[in-house]
Scaffold this motif. Structure first.
Motif, PDB file in Angstrom:
ATOM      1  N   ARG A   1      -2.294 -10.829   1.928  1.00 47.92           N
ATOM      2  CA  ARG A   1      -1.123 -11.038   1.068  1.00 47.92           C
ATOM      3  C   ARG A   1      -1.024  -9.949   0.008  1.00 47.92           C
ATOM      4  NH1 ARG A   1       3.969 -12.032  -0.130  1.00 47.92           N
ATOM      5  NH2 ARG A   1       4.267 -13.114  -2.132  1.00 47.92           N
ATOM      6  N   LEU A   2      -2.145  -9.515  -0.555  1.00 45.99           N
ATOM      7  CA  LEU A   2      -2.115  -8.460  -1.566  1.00 45.99           C
ATOM      8  C   LEU A   2      -1.732  -7.117  -0.952  1.00 45.99           C
ATOM      9  CD1 LEU A   2      -5.267  -9.413  -3.671  1.00 45.99           C
ATOM     10  CD2 LEU A   2      -2.862 -10.010  -4.089  1.00 45.99           C
ATOM     11  N   VAL A   3      -2.209  -6.863   0.256  1.00 42.95           N
ATOM     12  CA  VAL A   3      -1.814  -5.640   0.955  1.00 42.95           C
ATOM     13  C   VAL A   3      -0.312  -5.660   1.222  1.00 42.95           C
ATOM     14  CG1 VAL A   3      -2.118  -4.283   3.070  1.00 42.95           C
ATOM     15  CG2 VAL A   3      -4.096  -5.355   1.984  1.00 42.95           C
ATOM     16  N   GLU A   4       0.194  -6.832   1.603  1.00 40.87           N
ATOM     17  CA  GLU A   4       1.633  -6.952   1.863  1.00 40.87           C
ATOM     18  C   GLU A   4       2.451  -6.711   0.597  1.00 40.87           C
ATOM     19  OE1 GLU A   4       5.524  -8.528   1.950  1.00 40.87           O
ATOM     20  OE2 GLU A   4       3.926  -9.558   0.860  1.00 40.87           O
ATOM     21  N   LEU A   5       1.952  -7.206  -0.549  1.00 42.93           N
ATOM     22  CA  LEU A   5       2.643  -6.965  -1.808  1.00 42.93           C
ATOM     23  C   LEU A   5       2.663  -5.476  -2.146  1.00 42.93           C
ATOM     24  CD1 LEU A   5       1.328  -9.909  -4.031  1.00 42.93           C
ATOM     25  CD2 LEU A   5       3.679  -9.580  -3.214  1.00 42.93           C
ATOM     26  N   GLU A   6       1.562  -4.781  -1.874  1.00 43.99           N
ATOM     27  CA  GLU A   6       1.536  -3.333  -2.127  1.00 43.99           C
ATOM     28  C   GLU A   6       2.594  -2.627  -1.296  1.00 43.99           C
ATOM     29  OE1 GLU A   6      -2.962  -2.172  -3.433  1.00 43.99           O
ATOM     30  OE2 GLU A   6      -2.685  -2.623  -1.307  1.00 43.99           O
ATOM     31  N   ARG A   7       2.717  -3.010  -0.050  1.00 45.37           N
ATOM     32  CA  ARG A   7       3.727  -2.390   0.824  1.00 45.37           C
ATOM     33  C   ARG A   7       5.135  -2.740   0.371  1.00 45.37           C
ATOM     34  NH1 ARG A   7       0.443  -4.215   6.186  1.00 45.37           N
ATOM     35  NH2 ARG A   7      -0.959  -2.437   6.330  1.00 45.37           N
TER      36      ARG A   7
ATOM     37  N   LEU B   1       0.943  -1.030   0.000  1.00 45.28           N
ATOM     38  CA  LEU B   1       0.000   0.000   0.000  1.00 45.28           C
ATOM     39  C   LEU B   1       0.958   1.047   0.000  1.00 45.28           C
ATOM     40  CD1 LEU B   1      -2.525  -1.866   1.667  1.00 45.28           C
ATOM     41  CD2 LEU B   1      -2.612   0.100   0.841  1.00 45.28           C
ATOM     42  N   GLY B   2       1.155   0.416  -1.549  1.00 52.77           N
ATOM     43  CA  GLY B   2       2.140   1.461  -1.673  1.00 52.77           C
ATOM     44  C   GLY B   2       1.864   2.547  -0.690  1.00 52.77           C
ATOM     45  N   ALA B   3       2.507   3.757  -0.842  1.00 52.78           N
ATOM     46  CA  ALA B   3       2.338   4.929  -0.004  1.00 52.78           C
ATOM     47  C   ALA B   3       0.881   5.293   0.104  1.00 52.78           C
ATOM     48  CB  ALA B   3       3.129   6.096  -0.581  1.00 52.78           C
ATOM     49  N   ALA B   4       0.521   5.854   1.263  1.00 55.40           N
ATOM     50  CA  ALA B   4      -0.894   6.143   1.498  1.00 55.40           C
ATOM     51  C   ALA B   4      -1.454   7.112   0.494  1.00 55.40           C
ATOM     52  CB  ALA B   4      -1.072   6.716   2.903  1.00 55.40           C
ATOM     53  N   ALA B   5      -0.609   7.918  -0.093  1.00 54.67           N
ATOM     54  CA  ALA B   5      -1.105   8.881  -1.084  1.00 54.67           C
ATOM     55  C   ALA B   5      -1.760   8.196  -2.250  1.00 54.67           C
ATOM     56  CB  ALA B   5       0.043   9.757  -1.573  1.00 54.67           C
ATOM     57  N   PHE B   6      -1.381   6.973  -2.521  1.00 55.01           N
ATOM     58  CA  PHE B   6      -1.949   6.298  -3.689  1.00 55.01           C
ATOM     59  C   PHE B   6      -3.358   5.796  -3.460  1.00 55.01           C
ATOM     60  CE2 PHE B   6       2.063   6.748  -5.458  1.00 55.01           C
ATOM     61  CZ  PHE B   6       1.913   6.604  -6.812  1.00 55.01           C
ATOM     62  N   LEU B   7      -3.823   5.886  -2.223  1.00 52.17           N
ATOM     63  CA  LEU B   7      -5.221   5.558  -1.986  1.00 52.17           C
ATOM     64  C   LEU B   7      -6.140   6.560  -2.667  1.00 52.17           C
ATOM     65  CD1 LEU B   7      -5.126   4.587   1.786  1.00 52.17           C
ATOM     66  CD2 LEU B   7      -5.078   3.092  -0.212  1.00 52.17           C
ATOM     67  N   LEU B   8      -5.576   7.736  -2.985  1.00 53.32           N
ATOM     68  CA  LEU B   8      -6.372   8.761  -3.646  1.00 53.32           C
ATOM     69  C   LEU B   8      -6.378   8.608  -5.143  1.00 53.32           C
ATOM     70  CD1 LEU B   8      -5.188  11.818  -1.533  1.00 53.32           C
ATOM     71  CD2 LEU B   8      -7.231  10.425  -1.215  1.00 53.32           C
ATOM     72  N   ALA B   9      -5.588   7.666  -5.674  1.00 53.23           N
ATOM     73  CA  ALA B   9      -5.470   7.563  -7.127  1.00 53.23           C
ATOM     74  C   ALA B   9      -6.670   6.922  -7.786  1.00 53.23           C
ATOM     75  CB  ALA B   9      -4.206   6.762  -7.502  1.00 53.23           C
ATOM     76  N   GLY B  10      -7.468   6.130  -7.020  1.00 53.10           N
ATOM     77  CA  GLY B  10      -8.700   5.609  -7.602  1.00 53.10           C
ATOM     78  C   GLY B  10      -9.647   6.762  -7.862  1.00 53.10           C
ATOM     79  N   CYS B  11     -10.114   6.919  -9.104  1.00 52.98           N
ATOM     80  CA  CYS B  11     -10.918   8.073  -9.456  1.00 52.98           C
ATOM     81  C   CYS B  11     -12.183   7.621 -10.142  1.00 52.98           C
ATOM     82  CB  CYS B  11     -10.127   9.041 -10.331  1.00 52.98           C
ATOM     83  SG  CYS B  11      -9.410   8.255 -11.765  1.00 52.98           S
ATOM     84  N   THR B  12     -13.045   8.576 -10.492  1.00 52.09           N
ATOM     85  CA  THR B  12     -14.356   8.262 -11.003  1.00 52.09           C
ATOM     86  C   THR B  12     -14.532   8.723 -12.417  1.00 52.09           C
ATOM     87  OG1 THR B  12     -15.262  10.329 -10.211  1.00 52.09           O
ATOM     88  CG2 THR B  12     -15.356   8.472  -8.687  1.00 52.09           C
ATOM     89  N   GLN B  13     -15.500   8.107 -13.097  1.00 51.81           N
ATOM     90  CA  GLN B  13     -15.843   8.476 -14.459  1.00 51.81           C
ATOM     91  C   GLN B  13     -17.296   8.888 -14.505  1.00 51.81           C
ATOM     92  OE1 GLN B  13     -15.843   5.217 -17.112  1.00 51.81           O
ATOM     93  NE2 GLN B  13     -16.944   6.338 -18.664  1.00 51.81           N
ATOM     94  N   GLU B  14     -17.552  10.099 -14.970  1.00 54.86           N
ATOM     95  CA  GLU B  14     -18.900  10.590 -15.188  1.00 54.86           C
ATOM     96  C   GLU B  14     -19.794  10.352 -13.975  1.00 54.86           C
ATOM     97  OE1 GLU B  14     -20.058   8.568 -18.689  1.00 54.86           O
ATOM     98  OE2 GLU B  14     -18.613   9.587 -19.931  1.00 54.86           O
TER      99      GLU B  14
END
Length: 325
Positions: free
Chosen positions: A62-68, A14-27
Motif C-alpha cells: 500500500r505504501l509503494v502504491e501511494l508513492e506511485r 515510487l515516485g519516479a525511480a530517480a528518487f531512489l537515489l535521494a536517500g543519502c548518508t551522514q558521515e
C-alpha cells in the motif's frame, strides 16, 4: 510576571525511480535505499514473539502504491511501544525535517532551562522576522515587546512560527547545538545546519543538511514526550503544547485526520518548498490504558515544483496505524 503552567490536554486528536537515489548518508553512515519495505522491532526494545510479522513486502504494498500514485518518496516508521509491532518503510532514509525541528528545539530549551525561567523575555528585531515573514504569524506582532521563552515555545509548536523556532535555536547556541542535544538522545542521524527559511526553502534531493529519518525523529519525539529525556514538569509542558498543535491546516489534516475520535495526538508537522516535502511526527494514545504509539511519516515529491500533499501523509498514517493496532 507569574506564569500558570498549562494542564496537559486530553483532547482528541515510487515516485519516479530517480528518487531512489535521494536517500543519502551522514558521515559514512549507510542509508537504506532499497524500495523493499521492511518490518522491524523498535530501537528501544526487542519485538516480543507474539508480535512477529510475516510477508513484509505484501504488507507494505500500500505504501509503494501511494508513492506511485502521488509521485513521491515516503519514509514511514510506526510502532506500538507496548507490543513492539512495527511498520518501517524507508524508515532509515533521509528526508528534510522542515518545521518538525521546532518540537526538538523546544525540548532542548526546556532541558536546559528551569521552568521558572520560561518567563524570561527574549528581544528580537524586525530583521529577525523579515526573512521568514510569511511563517512568522506570532513574532511579527511582537517585535516591539519581545516574547518570553514560554511564548516562543508556544508560537513555534502550536503555530509553527518560523522566527520563534529560529529564536529557540539561537537560545541554544545555533543549529550545531541543536544537533549536539539530539546526540544526547542517541540520535546519530538528524543533522541541523541552517535556520528558517533556508532549511525548508533550499533543500534538494541528496542534500544531507537539515535532514533526518522517520525512525530517528519518531524515536526522538517519543523520548521527549513520553520517555524520560525531560524532567516531568518540562515533559508535561511540552506534551500539552504538542497536543494543542492544531492551529495550522497541515497539523489538522495529516496524522490527526487518520486517528479515530477520542484518541490523544501530540504532533509536529513540517512542510517544505522545493519537491513538496510534507511531514508529520506524532505520539498517540488510545482511550484504553496502553503504551503510546509512534507514527512518523516523512515525504517529498518528484517534481521540483510539486506541492506538499496532506492526503499522502494521512493515507500513509492510516495504513501504518491499521497495521500496528
Amino acid at each position: 510576571m507569574t506564569r500558570t503552567w498549562p494542564t496537559v490536554s486530553r483532547r482528541a486528536v515510487l515516485g519516479a525511480a530517480a528518487f531512489l537515489l535521494a536517500g543519502c548518508t551522514q558521515e559514512g553512515e549507510k542509508a537504506t535505499t532499497s524500495a523493499r519495505p521492511s518490518v522491524s522491532p523498535p530501537d528501544a526494545a526487542p519485538r516480543p514473539p507474539s508480535a512477529t510479522v510475516s510477508g513484509a513486502t505484501e504488507r507494505h504494498g500500500r505504501l509503494v502504491e501511494l508513492e506511485r500514485r502521488f509521485g513521491a518518496r515516503l519514509g514511514v516508521y510506526a510502532v506500538d511501544t507496548g507490543t513492539g509491532v512495527t511498520v518501517a518503510h524507508r524508515a532509515d532514509e533521509r528526508f528534510p525535517f522542515c518545521s518538525a525541528f521546532k518540537g526538538l528545539a523546544a525540548a532542548a530549551v526546556l532541558n536546559s532551562t528551569p521552568m521558572a525561567r520560561l518567563n524570561q523575555r527574549i528581544r528580537f528585531t524586525r530583521a529577525d522576522v523579515e526573512p521568514n515573514l510569511r511563517n512568522s504569524v506570532k513574532t511579527r506582532e511582537r517585535v516591539a515587546t519581545g516574547m518570553t521563552l514560554g511564548e516562543l515555545c508556544d508560537a513555534a509548536i502550536r503555530f509553527s512560527d518560523g522566527t520563534a523556532g529560529n529564536l529557540l535555536v539561537r537560545q541554544l547556541g545555533g543549529p550545531a547545538a541543536l544537533t549536539a542535544y539530539l546526540r544526547t538522545l542517541d540520535d546519530t542521524v538528524t543533522l541541523a545546519e541552517r535556520t528558517e527559511p533556508a532549511l525548508w526553502r533550499d533543500w534538494t534531493p541528496g542534500d544531507q543538511r537539515d535532514t533526518t529519518s522517520a525512525r530517528a525523529i519518531g524515536t526522538d519525539y517519543h523520548r521527549i514526550v513520553a520517555g524520560d529525556a525531560l524532567p516531568g514538569d518540562a515533559r508535561a509542558y511540552l506534551r500539552d503544547l504538542l497536543e494543542r498543535a492544531d492551529e495550522t491546516p497541515s497539523s489538522r489534516n495529516r496524522i490527526r485526520a487518520a486517528v479515530p475520535p477520542g484518541w490523544i495526538v501530540a504532533n509536529k508537522t513540517g512542510t517544505g518548498g522545493n519537491y513538496g516535502p510534507a511531514n508529520d511526527i506524532a505520539v498517540v494514545w488510545r482511550p484504553k490504558p496502553a503504551e503510546p504509539l509512534i507514527i512518523s511519516v516523512m515525504s517529498h515529491r518528484t517534481g521540483r515544483d510539486a506541492e506538499p500533499d496532506n492526503t499522502l501523509v494521512t493515507e500513509a498514517a492510516k495504513y501504518a496505524l491499521d497495521r500496528i493496532t
